[in-house]
Scaffold this motif. Structure first.
Motif, PDB file in Angstrom:
ATOM      1  N   LEU A 257       0.811  -1.215   0.000  1.00 14.31           N
ATOM      2  CA  LEU A 257       0.000   0.000   0.000  1.00 14.31           C
ATOM      3  C   LEU A 257       0.849   1.271   0.000  1.00 14.31           C
ATOM      4  O   LEU A 257       0.506   2.252  -0.676  1.00 14.31           O
ATOM      5  N   GLY A 258       1.939   1.273   0.754  1.00  6.66           N
ATOM      6  CA  GLY A 258       2.795   2.459   0.778  1.00  6.66           C
ATOM      7  C   GLY A 258       3.399   2.766  -0.573  1.00  6.66           C
ATOM      8  O   GLY A 258       3.250   3.889  -1.098  1.00  6.66           O
ATOM      9  N   PRO A 259       4.083   1.792  -1.186  1.00  9.26           N
ATOM     10  CA  PRO A 259       4.620   2.051  -2.529  1.00  9.26           C
ATOM     11  C   PRO A 259       3.544   2.369  -3.560  1.00  9.26           C
ATOM     12  O   PRO A 259       3.776   3.182  -4.463  1.00  9.26           O
ATOM     13  N   LEU A 260       2.366   1.735  -3.437  1.00  9.17           N
ATOM     14  CA  LEU A 260       1.289   2.033  -4.378  1.00  9.17           C
ATOM     15  C   LEU A 260       0.863   3.494  -4.260  1.00  9.17           C
ATOM     16  O   LEU A 260       0.643   4.172  -5.277  1.00  9.17           O
ATOM     17  N   ARG A 261       0.768   3.993  -3.033  1.00  5.41           N
ATOM     18  CA  ARG A 261       0.402   5.398  -2.858  1.00  5.41           C
ATOM     19  C   ARG A 261       1.434   6.323  -3.520  1.00  5.41           C
ATOM     20  O   ARG A 261       1.070   7.291  -4.201  1.00  5.41           O
ATOM     21  N   ALA A 280      -5.178  24.924 -19.062  1.00  6.16           N
ATOM     22  CA  ALA A 280      -6.440  24.633 -18.374  1.00  6.16           C
ATOM     23  C   ALA A 280      -6.223  24.696 -16.862  1.00  6.16           C
ATOM     24  O   ALA A 280      -5.092  24.589 -16.376  1.00  6.16           O
ATOM     25  N   GLN A 281      -7.311  24.866 -16.134  1.00  6.32           N
ATOM     26  CA  GLN A 281      -7.206  24.922 -14.680  1.00  6.32           C
ATOM     27  C   GLN A 281      -6.716  23.578 -14.144  1.00  6.32           C
ATOM     28  O   GLN A 281      -7.222  22.519 -14.518  1.00  6.32           O
ATOM     29  N   ARG A 282      -5.737  23.607 -13.282  1.00 10.91           N
ATOM     30  CA  ARG A 282      -5.151  22.377 -12.744  1.00 10.91           C
ATOM     31  C   ARG A 282      -6.078  21.777 -11.696  1.00 10.91           C
ATOM     32  O   ARG A 282      -6.398  22.423 -10.691  1.00 10.91           O
ATOM     33  N   PRO A 283      -6.528  20.539 -11.886  1.00  9.41           N
ATOM     34  CA  PRO A 283      -7.404  19.923 -10.893  1.00  9.41           C
ATOM     35  C   PRO A 283      -6.611  19.512  -9.654  1.00  9.41           C
ATOM     36  O   PRO A 283      -5.390  19.361  -9.702  1.00  9.41           O
ATOM     37  N   ASN A 284      -7.297  19.318  -8.558  1.00  9.78           N
ATOM     38  CA  ASN A 284      -6.678  18.848  -7.316  1.00  9.78           C
ATOM     39  C   ASN A 284      -7.019  17.375  -7.126  1.00  9.78           C
ATOM     40  O   ASN A 284      -8.163  17.025  -6.815  1.00  9.78           O
ATOM     41  N   LEU A 285      -6.047  16.523  -7.333  1.00 12.13           N
ATOM     42  CA  LEU A 285      -6.277  15.076  -7.298  1.00 12.13           C
ATOM     43  C   LEU A 285      -5.640  14.419  -6.075  1.00 12.13           C
ATOM     44  O   LEU A 285      -5.552  13.192  -6.011  1.00 12.13           O
ATOM     45  N   ASP A 286      -5.211  15.211  -5.097  1.00 17.10           N
ATOM     46  CA  ASP A 286      -4.511  14.654  -3.934  1.00 17.10           C
ATOM     47  C   ASP A 286      -5.319  13.570  -3.226  1.00 17.10           C
ATOM     48  O   ASP A 286      -4.783  12.592  -2.731  1.00 17.10           O
ATOM     49  N   GLY A 287      -6.635  13.761  -3.180  1.00 12.69           N
ATOM     50  CA  GLY A 287      -7.476  12.842  -2.415  1.00 12.69           C
ATOM     51  C   GLY A 287      -7.637  11.472  -3.024  1.00 12.69           C
ATOM     52  O   GLY A 287      -8.230  10.585  -2.395  1.00 12.69           O
ATOM     53  N   PHE A 288      -7.098  11.274  -4.226  1.00 13.04           N
ATOM     54  CA  PHE A 288      -7.270   9.976  -4.897  1.00 13.04           C
ATOM     55  C   PHE A 288      -6.035   9.085  -4.791  1.00 13.04           C
ATOM     56  O   PHE A 288      -5.971   8.036  -5.413  1.00 13.04           O
ATOM     57  N   ALA A 289      -5.047   9.498  -4.005  1.00 13.42           N
ATOM     58  CA  ALA A 289      -3.777   8.766  -3.986  1.00 13.42           C
ATOM     59  C   ALA A 289      -3.787   7.548  -3.062  1.00 13.42           C
ATOM     60  O   ALA A 289      -3.180   6.531  -3.370  1.00 13.42           O
ATOM     61  N   THR A 290      -4.474   7.627  -1.951  1.00 15.31           N
ATOM     62  CA  THR A 290      -4.354   6.590  -0.924  1.00 15.31           C
ATOM     63  C   THR A 290      -5.352   5.469  -1.155  1.00 15.31           C
ATOM     64  O   THR A 290      -6.541   5.694  -1.372  1.00 15.31           O
ATOM     65  N   CYS A 291      -4.860   4.242  -1.093  1.00 17.97           N
ATOM     66  CA  CYS A 291      -5.692   3.048  -1.261  1.00 17.97           C
ATOM     67  C   CYS A 291      -5.745   2.249   0.045  1.00 17.97           C
ATOM     68  O   CYS A 291      -4.831   2.305   0.858  1.00 17.97           O
ATOM     69  N   GLY A 292      -6.824   1.519   0.205  1.00 17.73           N
ATOM     70  CA  GLY A 292      -6.948   0.584   1.305  1.00 17.73           C
ATOM     71  C   GLY A 292      -7.055  -0.827   0.772  1.00 17.73           C
ATOM     72  O   GLY A 292      -6.604  -1.117  -0.350  1.00 17.73           O
ATOM     73  N   LEU A 293      -7.660  -1.712   1.522  1.00 15.13           N
ATOM     74  CA  LEU A 293      -7.850  -3.090   1.090  1.00 15.13           C
ATOM     75  C   LEU A 293      -9.329  -3.433   1.085  1.00 15.13           C
ATOM     76  O   LEU A 293     -10.088  -3.006   1.961  1.00 15.13           O
ATOM     77  N   ASN A 294      -9.755  -4.197   0.079  1.00 17.00           N
ATOM     78  CA  ASN A 294     -11.080  -4.810   0.097  1.00 17.00           C
ATOM     79  C   ASN A 294     -11.040  -6.029   1.008  1.00 17.00           C
ATOM     80  O   ASN A 294     -10.001  -6.680   1.129  1.00 17.00           O
TER      81      ASN A 294
END
Length: 294
Positions: A257-261, A280-294
């Motif tokens: 998970l750490g390396p994936l982030r 173009a306006q730069r979007p803020n995508l910070d919130g999409f970086a962290t993954c968990g587990l199913n």
């Protein structure tokens, strides 16, 4: 990542892509450059229309899941490449009436035949019944603005039926993609032949983007495919871990998970830069970086 103001008109893009078609609001917006290099017109490009594969597979044994995931990611990456070519073709047409058939759809079918054959072999190699995937090789074209169906994310994050499989969300976050839930491809639902247990899968957020300018579309599509590929690779490692555990309690966090982030941060940053580079306006995508587990 630099932060920017989010636009309200968004839609789900969806692994891995990886691996992955352009699911932009109203379709891919192809434009000629206007003032300050901002898009001035709104002609939509065609995209390839390929049958989804993940949802046509039987349950995938654990011993075959890593290979199958790699090949599903390959299918999505090839769709992304051809959609990029179609986007360029919409802006700068080349060749005659048969150009798309001869230079895009024909070679795409040949590549899909090879990938589908490798998926079949992955089943056969471990003694499972070999599926017949021949009918899934040929692709056609969608109408302009209609997104491609890809294989990127199985039923995660409440994305519902449409993500990464058919017009509704990419990046491994819906019915058809990246082995991330929904019992497909040996990554959920208790199959895999592992004493009744199922391999865990990564649970990454859907990437939500504003409409993508034509000048940025190729780079954005490539990075979405990279996100899908990263998810597929992490899932393949988790599948191996379910069969042969290694490390201590923090192994998954530290080694997967750490390396994936970190990889997702880099890919998302490149998407932001692609917007910024064309004015173009730069979007803020910070919130999409962290993954968990199913």
């Amino acid at each position: 990542m630099a932060r920017g103001t989010r636009k309200t008109a968004v839609l789900k893009l969806g692994g891995v892509g990886a691996l992955a078609a352009l699911l932009f609001a109203g379709g891919l917006q192809l434009a000629s450059a206007g003032e300050n290099n901002r898009p001035a017109t709104t002609a939509a490009a065609q995209t390839v229309n390929c049958p989804t594969v993940r949802d046509k597979l039987p349950a995938v044994p654990a011993a075959a899941s890593a290979q199958v995931e790699r090949e599903l990611a390959n299918l999505d990456q090839e769709i992304a490449r051809q959609n990029k070519r179609l986007a360029r073709q919409a802006v700068r047409p080349e060749g005659g009436p048969a150009f798309i058939d001869n230079a895009i759809l024909g070679p795409l079918r040949s590549k899909r035949v090879a990938v589908l054959d490798r998926i079949e072999i992955a089943f056969n190699r471990i003694g499972a019944q070999r599926p017949n995937l021949d009918a899934l090789a040929a692709c056609s074209l969608n109408a302009p603005g209609v997104p491609s169906a890809v294989n990127g994310g199985a039923g995660q994050n409440g994305a519902g039926q449409n993500g990464n499989g058919n017009a509704g969300g990419q990046n491994g976050n819906a019915q058809n993609g990246n082995g991330n839930a929904g019992g497909q491809n040996g990554n959920a639902g208790g199959q895999n032949g592992n004493a009744g247990g199922a391999a865990r899968t990564v649970n990454c957020p859907r990437v939500v983007l504003p409409a993508v300018p034509a000048a940025a579309a190729g780079q954005v599509q490539a990075e979405l495919a990279t996100l899908d590929k990263q998810i597929a690779e992490a899932d393949a490692r988790l599948a191996r871990l379910a069969v042969r555990p290694e490390g201590g309690p923090a192994f998954i966090d530290n080694a997967i998970l750490g390396p994936l982030r970190s990889k997702r941060v880099a890919a998302l940053d490149r998407i932001e830069i692609a917007f910024n580079r064309v004015g173009a306006q730069r979007p803020n995508l910070d919130g999409f970086a962290t993954c968990g587990l199913n």
